[in-house]
Design a protein around this motif. Structure first.
Motif, PDB file in Angstrom:
ATOM      1  N   TRP A 255       0.834  -1.214   0.000  1.00 33.13           N
ATOM      2  CA  TRP A 255       0.000   0.000   0.000  1.00 33.13           C
ATOM      3  C   TRP A 255       0.866   1.261   0.000  1.00 33.13           C
ATOM      4  O   TRP A 255       0.524   2.256  -0.646  1.00 33.13           O
ATOM      5  CB  TRP A 255      -0.923  -0.022   1.215  1.00 33.13           C
ATOM      6  N   GLN A 256       2.018   1.231   0.653  1.00 32.31           N
ATOM      7  CA  GLN A 256       2.917   2.382   0.649  1.00 32.31           C
ATOM      8  C   GLN A 256       3.434   2.657  -0.764  1.00 32.31           C
ATOM      9  O   GLN A 256       3.554   3.808  -1.182  1.00 32.31           O
ATOM     10  CB  GLN A 256       4.098   2.122   1.603  1.00 32.31           C
ATOM     11  N   HIS A 257       3.730   1.625  -1.491  1.00 33.31           N
ATOM     12  CA  HIS A 257       4.137   1.817  -2.892  1.00 33.31           C
ATOM     13  C   HIS A 257       3.002   2.427  -3.705  1.00 33.31           C
ATOM     14  O   HIS A 257       3.210   3.323  -4.537  1.00 33.31           O
ATOM     15  CB  HIS A 257       4.561   0.482  -3.506  1.00 33.31           C
ATOM     16  N   ILE A 258       1.776   1.920  -3.486  1.00 30.29           N
ATOM     17  CA  ILE A 258       0.636   2.351  -4.294  1.00 30.29           C
ATOM     18  C   ILE A 258       0.329   3.832  -4.092  1.00 30.29           C
ATOM     19  O   ILE A 258       0.066   4.572  -5.054  1.00 30.29           O
ATOM     20  CB  ILE A 258      -0.601   1.482  -3.975  1.00 30.29           C
ATOM     21  N   ILE A 259       0.341   4.292  -2.850  1.00 31.19           N
ATOM     22  CA  ILE A 259      -0.069   5.671  -2.588  1.00 31.19           C
ATOM     23  C   ILE A 259       1.042   6.681  -2.871  1.00 31.19           C
ATOM     24  O   ILE A 259       0.788   7.888  -2.874  1.00 31.19           O
ATOM     25  CB  ILE A 259      -0.552   5.825  -1.124  1.00 31.19           C
ATOM     26  N   THR A 260       2.257   6.202  -3.103  1.00 34.87           N
ATOM     27  CA  THR A 260       3.362   7.146  -3.359  1.00 34.87           C
ATOM     28  C   THR A 260       3.829   7.141  -4.815  1.00 34.87           C
ATOM     29  O   THR A 260       4.588   8.019  -5.214  1.00 34.87           O
ATOM     30  CB  THR A 260       4.571   6.811  -2.465  1.00 34.87           C
ATOM     31  N   GLU A 261       3.363   6.200  -5.595  1.00 32.97           N
ATOM     32  CA  GLU A 261       3.816   6.105  -6.981  1.00 32.97           C
ATOM     33  C   GLU A 261       2.614   5.973  -7.909  1.00 32.97           C
ATOM     34  O   GLU A 261       1.590   5.379  -7.544  1.00 32.97           O
ATOM     35  CB  GLU A 261       4.737   4.899  -7.185  1.00 32.97           C
ATOM     36  N   GLN A 262       2.725   6.534  -9.097  1.00 37.41           N
ATOM     37  CA  GLN A 262       1.666   6.428 -10.095  1.00 37.41           C
ATOM     38  C   GLN A 262       1.555   4.999 -10.618  1.00 37.41           C
ATOM     39  O   GLN A 262       0.448   4.496 -10.837  1.00 37.41           O
ATOM     40  CB  GLN A 262       1.961   7.378 -11.262  1.00 37.41           C
ATOM     41  N   ALA A 263       2.687   4.342 -10.819  1.00 35.56           N
ATOM     42  CA  ALA A 263       2.728   2.966 -11.295  1.00 35.56           C
ATOM     43  C   ALA A 263       4.071   2.385 -10.873  1.00 35.56           C
ATOM     44  O   ALA A 263       5.045   3.107 -10.635  1.00 35.56           O
ATOM     45  CB  ALA A 263       2.569   2.896 -12.810  1.00 35.56           C
ATOM     46  N   GLY A 264       4.136   1.084 -10.775  1.00 37.18           N
ATOM     47  CA  GLY A 264       5.402   0.474 -10.378  1.00 37.18           C
ATOM     48  C   GLY A 264       5.339  -1.033 -10.372  1.00 37.18           C
ATOM     49  O   GLY A 264       4.296  -1.648 -10.646  1.00 37.18           O
ATOM     50  N   GLN A 265       6.488  -1.607 -10.021  1.00 36.26           N
ATOM     51  CA  GLN A 265       6.616  -3.064  -9.967  1.00 36.26           C
ATOM     52  C   GLN A 265       7.753  -3.380  -9.006  1.00 36.26           C
ATOM     53  O   GLN A 265       8.819  -2.747  -9.049  1.00 36.26           O
ATOM     54  CB  GLN A 265       6.910  -3.642 -11.362  1.00 36.26           C
ATOM     55  N   PHE A 266       7.555  -4.351  -8.139  1.00 30.78           N
ATOM     56  CA  PHE A 266       8.603  -4.733  -7.199  1.00 30.78           C
ATOM     57  C   PHE A 266       8.356  -6.175  -6.755  1.00 30.78           C
ATOM     58  O   PHE A 266       7.253  -6.723  -6.887  1.00 30.78           O
ATOM     59  CB  PHE A 266       8.641  -3.783  -5.989  1.00 30.78           C
ATOM     60  N   LEU A 267       9.428  -6.753  -6.215  1.00 35.17           N
ATOM     61  CA  LEU A 267       9.386  -8.147  -5.767  1.00 35.17           C
ATOM     62  C   LEU A 267       9.637  -8.171  -4.270  1.00 35.17           C
ATOM     63  O   LEU A 267      10.576  -7.558  -3.768  1.00 35.17           O
ATOM     64  CB  LEU A 267      10.467  -8.961  -6.491  1.00 35.17           C
ATOM     65  N   ASP A 268       8.730  -8.854  -3.534  1.00 30.68           N
ATOM     66  CA  ASP A 268       8.957  -9.047  -2.108  1.00 30.68           C
ATOM     67  C   ASP A 268       8.707 -10.503  -1.765  1.00 30.68           C
ATOM     68  O   ASP A 268       8.582 -11.359  -2.652  1.00 30.68           O
ATOM     69  CB  ASP A 268       8.093  -8.091  -1.280  1.00 30.68           C
ATOM     70  N   GLU A 269       8.635 -10.780  -0.459  1.00 37.02           N
ATOM     71  CA  GLU A 269       8.486 -12.184  -0.054  1.00 37.02           C
ATOM     72  C   GLU A 269       7.128 -12.765  -0.426  1.00 37.02           C
ATOM     73  O   GLU A 269       6.944 -13.992  -0.360  1.00 37.02           O
ATOM     74  CB  GLU A 269       8.704 -12.310   1.462  1.00 37.02           C
ATOM     75  N   HIS A 270       6.147 -11.913  -0.828  1.00 38.19           N
ATOM     76  CA  HIS A 270       4.825 -12.404  -1.215  1.00 38.19           C
ATOM     77  C   HIS A 270       4.704 -12.662  -2.711  1.00 38.19           C
ATOM     78  O   HIS A 270       3.744 -13.288  -3.149  1.00 38.19           O
ATOM     79  CB  HIS A 270       3.748 -11.398  -0.801  1.00 38.19           C
ATOM     80  N   GLY A 271       5.632 -12.146  -3.500  1.00 27.89           N
ATOM     81  CA  GLY A 271       5.563 -12.351  -4.947  1.00 27.89           C
ATOM     82  C   GLY A 271       5.943 -11.091  -5.701  1.00 27.89           C
ATOM     83  O   GLY A 271       6.456 -10.114  -5.135  1.00 27.89           O
ATOM     84  N   LEU A 272       5.653 -11.121  -6.984  1.00 28.55           N
ATOM     85  CA  LEU A 272       5.932  -9.979  -7.850  1.00 28.55           C
ATOM     86  C   LEU A 272       4.670  -9.133  -7.962  1.00 28.55           C
ATOM     87  O   LEU A 272       3.635  -9.582  -8.469  1.00 28.55           O
ATOM     88  CB  LEU A 272       6.377 -10.452  -9.238  1.00 28.55           C
TER      89      LEU A 272
END
Length: 625
Positions: A255-272
């Motif tokens: 959610w922090q990525h979503i509210i701070t960026e218009q669009a994006g992509q990242f990989l964490d322990e839950h998936g891509l």
């Protein structure tokens, strides 16, 4: 003793580490690099696919928002036109107009005109494929609904598009769920009066169904509530006052990525994760507060599974390779220790062999020098023998002339000299002096030739010379070696062959070959012919052939005749160095080749020499000996 054992143990550990440590660094590092490259390549492919999916879903959502925004403005304009027309029954005319719009755009489930107080005045509902005009007491007061209140606050010409929610009828959520987008704008007549609100209810069920065609697609609103999610039971939480059904509760970092960026992509322990915000504002040229914020997302766990599989595969292979290499390195270390011991033994043996070889080399050099001096000695003996004849003849002439001159002097003193005796004395003196001069000239020529050849051999300087003249000098100086042998020496060398080379070494080569033929080519009592011929080839090289018609060379000896100290006349004074010197001078000094050609039925031998006309240039032709 203990210090020696400790030193030996330290050397053993150092040796093992020297073999093992590089591989323990290279193989894990190489395995990680290969895994990282393979993982990145697979992740890139998945990333591209997910970005395409989210971009497609985002365009889909933006299309719905843009559509309802434009259509409600069109609806408000059409409603205002009807009201401005002063028609006798505007409600009936609007009901007909709304029905036509409903038939043209089946995605709208309600088309309404509300009064300034929020009460429905004209309403057309869709029930499946059918349209129904609502009239009378079925018209409802919607003044309490949030979208009506927001619409009444909106400035003329502006549109309020509600958040995507579930349709409510009779204060209850309609089932099955009907996701709805509501667009509200004021109806403003030509006189500038506000005549209520135009409202479009867009059925977003088709949008939701299209998003669900991908198992990875998700949709959340500006508060983080799931509208389309991985778990259907967590969707539409705001309709049930359940704030736990939000993405920031389960995935706060997402959610922090979503509210701070218009669009994006990242990989964490839950998936891509891939996400983007629907953004129709630029196309509609409106402010962001007129359109609800909706985010399309996707999450795939394939990269995590793939990474684990690749890690297991590559690290298993790397471990297996490391184990095998470690075993091999251990074996090499053990072998190296053994070889080190053998090397020390060989080093000691090599030192002894080097000393012995140096002694043998010195002996060989001395023998080669002796052989060269012997060759020169033979020439000196021949020259001395040749000089005896002209010098003896000259001395005889001088003695005879002295005797005649003494007798004439005595006769002259006695006064009994006749004219005829004087003329006879003068004639004898002239003839004798001519004979003496010829003999001395012959001796001087021989000495000059010998000095030239001897000086050339000593200096070995590059000179320009005539091959014919060089061979003639060699034959003149070695005449004493063969004139009494009964053998005939013939030459066929063109006078125009001019060479730039070393005349001394070349003369020694020809002399050695001539001497070798005289000594080895014929049996005792036989006579034969030795010929020396030369010709120039197109490759700027000269071929010199020293041939005989003697007994030839046995096949078992041909391959070894140029080896040092190899001779078939060991007991008769042969050293085995004559042809070795020929081969050495020909190949190492004169830059040429030498090989043997045998005659028919192995009778006769030809020593074939080939040299460049200019020894400063390499020999162009490769010879098959």
């Amino acid at each position: 003793m203990s210090e020696h054992m400790a030193h030996t143990s330290a050397r053993r550990v150092t040796l093992w580490l020297g073999y093992l440590l590089p591989w323990w660094i290279i193989i894990p590092l190489g395995t990680w690099l290969i895994y990282n490259n393979a993982s990145s390549r697979e992740l890139d492919q998945i990333s591209y696919a997910q970005r395409d999916l989210v971009a497609h879903d985002n365009r889909l959502v933006e299309g719905y928002l843009t559509k309802v925004y434009k259509d409600v403005l069109l609806l408000a304009g059409s409603t205002a036109s009807v009201l401005d027309s002063s028609a006798a029954a505007p409600d009936a005319l609007l009901a007909s107009l709304f029905s036509d719009i409903g038939r043209a755009y089946p995605q709208y489930m309600q088309i309404r005109w509300l009064s300034n107080q929020g009460v429905e005045k004209v309403r057309v509902d869709r029930a499946g494929p059918q349209l129904r005009v609502i009239a009378g007491q079925d018209l409802q007061d919607k003044s309490s609904r949030y979208y009506v209140q927001q619409g009444l606050k909106t400035a003329p010409g502006k549109v309020y598009v509600s958040p995507l929610d579930l349709n409510v009828e009779g204060e209850k959520i309609e089932t099955p769920y009907r996701p709805t987008l509501r667009a509200v704008t004021k109806v403003v007549t030509a006189s500038g009066d506000t005549q209520g609100l135009a409202v479009l209810n867009l059925d977003a069920s088709k949008l939701i169904a299209e998003l669900r065609t991908s198992a990875d697609a998700m949709l959340v609103d500006e508060q983080g509530y799931w509208l389309v999610g991985p778990d259907a039971s967590k969707e539409w939480g705001f309709m049930f006052n359940d704030p736990s059904r939000r993405i920031q509760v389960e995935y706060p970092e997402v959610w922090q990525h979503i509210i701070t960026e218009q669009a994006g992509q990242f990989l964490d322990e839950h998936g891509l994760w891939t996400f983007a915000r629907a953004n129709p504002e630029q196309e509609l040229q409106i402010s962001a507060d007129e359109i609800p914020e909706l985010y399309t997302l996707s999450r795939v766990t394939t990269p995590l599974v793939l990474q684990r599989q690749l890690q297991l595969f590559y690290f298993s292979v790397g471990a297996a390779v490391l184990l095998m290499v470690s075993c091999l390195a251990g074996f090499l270390a053990l072998s190296s220790r053994r070889l080190d011991t053998k090397a020390k033994e060989l080093q000691h043996s090599n030192a002894q062999l080097t000393t012995t070889l140096g002694q043998l080399q010195a002996s060989q050099d001395e023998l080669v020098r002796t052989e060269k001096l012997s060759s020169l000695g033979l020439m000196v003996a021949g020259v001395a023998h040749e000089l005896n004849t002209p010098i003896g003849a000259g001395m005889l002439c001088v003695t005879t002339l002295a005797d005649r001159l003494r007798d004439f002097k005595q006769a002259f003193l006695a006064g009994g000299v006749k004219r005829s005796e004087l003329e006879q004395l003068l004639q004898h003196q002239s003839e004798g002096l001519q004979m003496a001069e010829a003999s001395l000239n012959r001796a001087a020529t021989l000495i000059q030739q010998f000095r030239q050849v001897a000086a050339d051999r000593a200096n070995a300087d590059i000179q320009s010379f005539s091959l014919q003249a060089l061979v003639a000098d060699i034959l003149a100086l070695t005449h004493g070696q063969w004139k009494h042998s009964g053998h005939q020496v013939v030459t066929d060398i063109p006078a125009d062959i001019e060479m730039i080379s070393y005349p001394g070494p070349l003369g020694q080569v020809i002399q050695n070959l001539l001497h070798n033929a005289l000594v080895h080519a014929f049996t005792l009592g036989d006579t034969g012919t030795i010929s020396i011929s030369a010709s120039v080839s197109a490759a700027q090289s000269v071929d010199i052939l020293v041939s005989d018609d003697g007994i030839g060379i046995a096949p078992e000896h041909i391959k070894r005749v140029f080896d040092p100290f190899y001779t078939t006349r060991r007991g008769a004074g042969g050293t085995g160095l004559g042809l070795h010197i020929v081969h050495h001078l020909t190949t190492e000094v004169l830059g040429g080749r030498v090989w043997i050609e045998t005659g028919l039925h192995e009778r006769g031998t030809t020593m074939h020499l080939r040299f460049p006309l200019d020894c400063r240039l390499p020999l162009q032709e490769t010879l098959a000996e």
